[in-house]
Design an enzyme around this catalytic site. Structure first.
Site, mmCIF file in Angstrom:
data_model
loop_
_atom_site.group_PDB
_atom_site.id
_atom_site.type_symbol
_atom_site.label_atom_id
_atom_site.label_comp_id
_atom_site.label_asym_id
_atom_site.label_seq_id
_atom_site.Cartn_x
_atom_site.Cartn_y
_atom_site.Cartn_z
ATOM 1 N N GLY A 73 42.883 -14.086 -8.253
ATOM 2 C CA GLY A 73 42.837 -14.300 -6.276
ATOM 3 C C GLY A 73 41.968 -14.318 -5.950
ATOM 4 N N ASN A 112 43.581 -1.906 -0.110
ATOM 5 C CA ASN A 112 43.953 -1.013 1.277
ATOM 6 C C ASN A 112 43.908 -1.803 2.771
ATOM 7 O OD1 ASN A 112 40.614 -1.382 2.773
ATOM 8 N ND2 ASN A 112 40.362 -1.844 0.321
ATOM 9 N N HIS A 113 43.327 -3.284 2.509
ATOM 10 C CA HIS A 113 42.864 -4.170 3.320
ATOM 11 C C HIS A 113 44.785 -4.348 4.604
ATOM 12 C CE1 HIS A 113 39.244 -4.278 4.358
ATOM 13 N NE2 HIS A 113 38.739 -4.661 3.014
ATOM 14 N N TYR A 136 44.307 -12.502 4.006
ATOM 15 C CA TYR A 136 44.363 -11.754 3.382
ATOM 16 C C TYR A 136 45.001 -10.629 3.001
ATOM 17 C CZ TYR A 136 41.628 -8.759 -0.547
ATOM 18 O OH TYR A 136 41.790 -8.228 -1.836
ATOM 19 N N SER A 165 36.842 -0.018 -2.279
ATOM 20 C CA SER A 165 35.616 -0.593 -2.543
ATOM 21 C C SER A 165 35.061 -0.416 -3.942
ATOM 22 C CB SER A 165 35.140 0.113 -1.536
ATOM 23 O OG SER A 165 35.032 -0.507 -0.055
HETATM 24 N N1 LIG Z 1 36.679 -5.473 -5.898
HETATM 25 C C1 LIG Z 1 37.131 -4.613 -4.715
HETATM 26 O O1 LIG Z 1 36.930 -3.483 -4.328
HETATM 27 C C2 LIG Z 1 38.913 -4.552 -4.027
HETATM 28 C C3 LIG Z 1 39.296 -3.679 -3.434
HETATM 29 C C4 LIG Z 1 40.368 -4.383 -3.542
HETATM 30 C C5 LIG Z 1 41.070 -5.963 -3.445
HETATM 31 N N2 LIG Z 1 40.966 -5.947 -4.527
HETATM 32 C C6 LIG Z 1 41.324 -7.299 -5.492
HETATM 33 O O2 LIG Z 1 41.517 -6.446 -6.813
HETATM 34 C C7 LIG Z 1 41.321 -8.560 -7.339
HETATM 35 C C8 LIG Z 1 39.764 -8.232 -8.267
HETATM 36 O O3 LIG Z 1 38.580 -8.690 -8.096
HETATM 37 P P1 LIG Z 1 37.390 -8.700 -7.989
HETATM 38 O O4 LIG Z 1 36.415 -8.005 -6.735
HETATM 39 O O5 LIG Z 1 36.694 -9.017 -9.317
HETATM 40 O O6 LIG Z 1 37.522 -10.500 -7.121
HETATM 41 P P2 LIG Z 1 36.188 -11.840 -8.015
HETATM 42 O O7 LIG Z 1 36.930 -12.768 -6.681
HETATM 43 O O8 LIG Z 1 35.717 -11.322 -8.589
HETATM 44 O O9 LIG Z 1 37.775 -12.009 -8.690
HETATM 45 C C9 LIG Z 1 39.057 -13.111 -8.536
HETATM 46 C C10 LIG Z 1 39.375 -13.843 -9.757
HETATM 47 O O10 LIG Z 1 40.719 -14.612 -9.494
HETATM 48 C C11 LIG Z 1 40.362 -15.849 -9.899
HETATM 49 N N3 LIG Z 1 40.614 -17.034 -8.833
HETATM 50 C C12 LIG Z 1 41.299 -16.962 -7.721
HETATM 51 N N4 LIG Z 1 41.983 -17.921 -7.513
HETATM 52 C C13 LIG Z 1 42.586 -18.648 -8.651
HETATM 53 C C14 LIG Z 1 44.063 -19.032 -9.306
HETATM 54 N N5 LIG Z 1 44.916 -19.864 -8.090
HETATM 55 N N6 LIG Z 1 44.128 -19.621 -9.990
HETATM 56 C C15 LIG Z 1 43.452 -18.205 -11.061
HETATM 57 N N7 LIG Z 1 42.092 -17.716 -11.590
HETATM 58 C C16 LIG Z 1 41.670 -17.007 -9.595
HETATM 59 C C17 LIG Z 1 38.534 -15.995 -9.534
HETATM 60 O O11 LIG Z 1 38.486 -16.931 -10.072
HETATM 61 C C18 LIG Z 1 38.333 -14.857 -9.680
HETATM 62 O O12 LIG Z 1 37.319 -14.566 -11.426
HETATM 63 C C19 LIG Z 1 42.075 -9.172 -6.679
HETATM 64 O O13 LIG Z 1 43.127 -9.529 -6.829
HETATM 65 C C20 LIG Z 1 41.182 -8.394 -4.902
HETATM 66 O O14 LIG Z 1 41.860 -8.987 -3.737
HETATM 67 C C21 LIG Z 1 39.219 -5.679 -5.366
#
Ligand SMILES: NC(=O)c1ccc[n+]([C@@H]2O[C@H](COP(=O)([O-])OP(=O)(O)OC[C@H]3O[C@@H](n4cnc5c(N)ncnc54)[C@H](O)[C@@H]3O)[C@@H](O)[C@H]2O)c1
Length: 267
Positions: A73, A112-113, A136, A165
């Site tokens: 996502g 957390n958002h 988001y 984070s």
């Molecule tokens: N990194 C953080 O600190 C954090 C904090 C809160 C929530 N999150 C959640 O954790 C998850 C992973 O985060 P991240 O930092 O690795 O993000 P990221 O953007 O690095 O990875 C997300 C992946 O999802 C894929 N993606 C997006 N749309 C897609 C679709 N329609 N079909 C298939 N794949 C799709 C992207 O290509 C990407 O590789 C996310 O859902 C994010 O919202 C992350």
């Protein structure tokens, strides 16, 4: 039941990479999926390119899996059409695919958002109501409700992690409260793969001295975080958030972004 066949969505992303490296060789099958390239499959890995917005493709993707770790996502604020497509329709497709395939459990990367408009002098738990700070954040709150529907109505165990984070180390003062180390992220996902629950919402946070979150539900299920952001306090001490809203509300910079509300309504 300990899952043997695991699907990881968003596997090409930052957190997907952390799990891919950590889980290498640990399961009978690790099916890695993303909309972008994932390189070569390693031993025990299978790679499937799939757009989460494509219901038929997602249904096929879920077949034969015991558990799904749903990270795929958009992880930042953007327009409704993109968020609707990848985060809302994508998560509905994922759960519906899991139901049709008889998958035992889904671990959902919430954020957390989803609760970012709560003030940061309030201690929240997984029971605290959503108060999204962005479009988001709303997609994540909706995802938690989709998880509840499929848990209570269709019997899919759902472990929603409101990730703080997740970074190699905290990068500002706020992250001294919200930081989730990569090691603790892996430990929390392992809890989600093994523990006994129906629909649980926990926070993805290390054992930070300044945490805003009561994570006793995660501890009850076996989470034992090892890291505390406090060891970086001196390093990040001067990196402050720029506005009052960002400093005083849990969502940080997401809160003042596009804000057109009434400050007096925010307790
Ligand atoms: N990194 C953080 O600190 C954090 C904090 C809160 C929530 N999150 C959640 O954790 C998850 C992973 O985060 P991240 O930092 O690795 O993000 P990221 O953007 O690095 O990875 C997300 C992946 O999802 C894929 N993606 C997006 N749309 C897609 C679709 N329609 N079909 C298939 N794949 C799709 C992207 O290509 C990407 O590789 C996310 O859902 C994010 O919202 C992350």
């Amino acid at each position: 039941m300990i899952p043997k066949r695991i699907l990881l969505t968003g596997a090409a992303g930052l957190l997907g990479g952390v799990l891919r490296r950590s889980f290498a060789g640990q399961f009978q099958l690790l099916r890695l999926s993303d909309i972008v390239s994932l390189g070569e499959a390693g031993e025990g890995e299978e790679i499937v390119t799939c757009d989460l917005a494509d219901a038929a493709a997602v249904e096929a993707l879920c077949k034969g899996m015991d558990a799904i770790i749903h990270l795929g996502g958009i992880p930042y604020e953007t327009g409704w059409p993109e968020l609707l497509r990848s985060n809302i329709i994508g998560t509905i497709n994922l759960y519906e695919g899991a139901r049709r395939a008889g998958v035992d459990r889904v671990i959902f990367a919430s954020s957390n958002h989803a609760t970012g408009m709560h003030p940061n002098d309030r201690t929240l738990s997984g029971e605290s109501p959503a108060r999204p700070d962005s479009r988001y954040g709303l997609t994540k709150a909706i995802g938690e409700d989709v998880a509840a529907l499929y848990a209570y109505k269709h019997g899919i165990r759902s472990f929603c992690i409101r990730i703080g984070s997740c970074l190699p180390k905290p990068d500002n003062k706020r992250a001294l409260s919200t930081w989730l180390s990569h090691g603790d992220f892996v430990r929390l996902v392992q809890v989600g793969l093994k523990a006994d629950y129906v629909h649980e919402i926990v926070y993805g946070v290390s054992k930070n001295t300044r945490s805003w979150w009561d994570n006793s539900a995660a501890y009850r299920l076996g989470y034992e975080p090892q890291d505390d952001a406090e060891v970086y306090a001196a390093e990040v001490g001067d990196i402050e958030l720029k506005t009052d809203l960002a400093r005083n509300y849990q969502g940080g910079n997401f809160v003042p972004d596009e804000f057109s509300g009434r400050k007096e309504w925010l307790d």
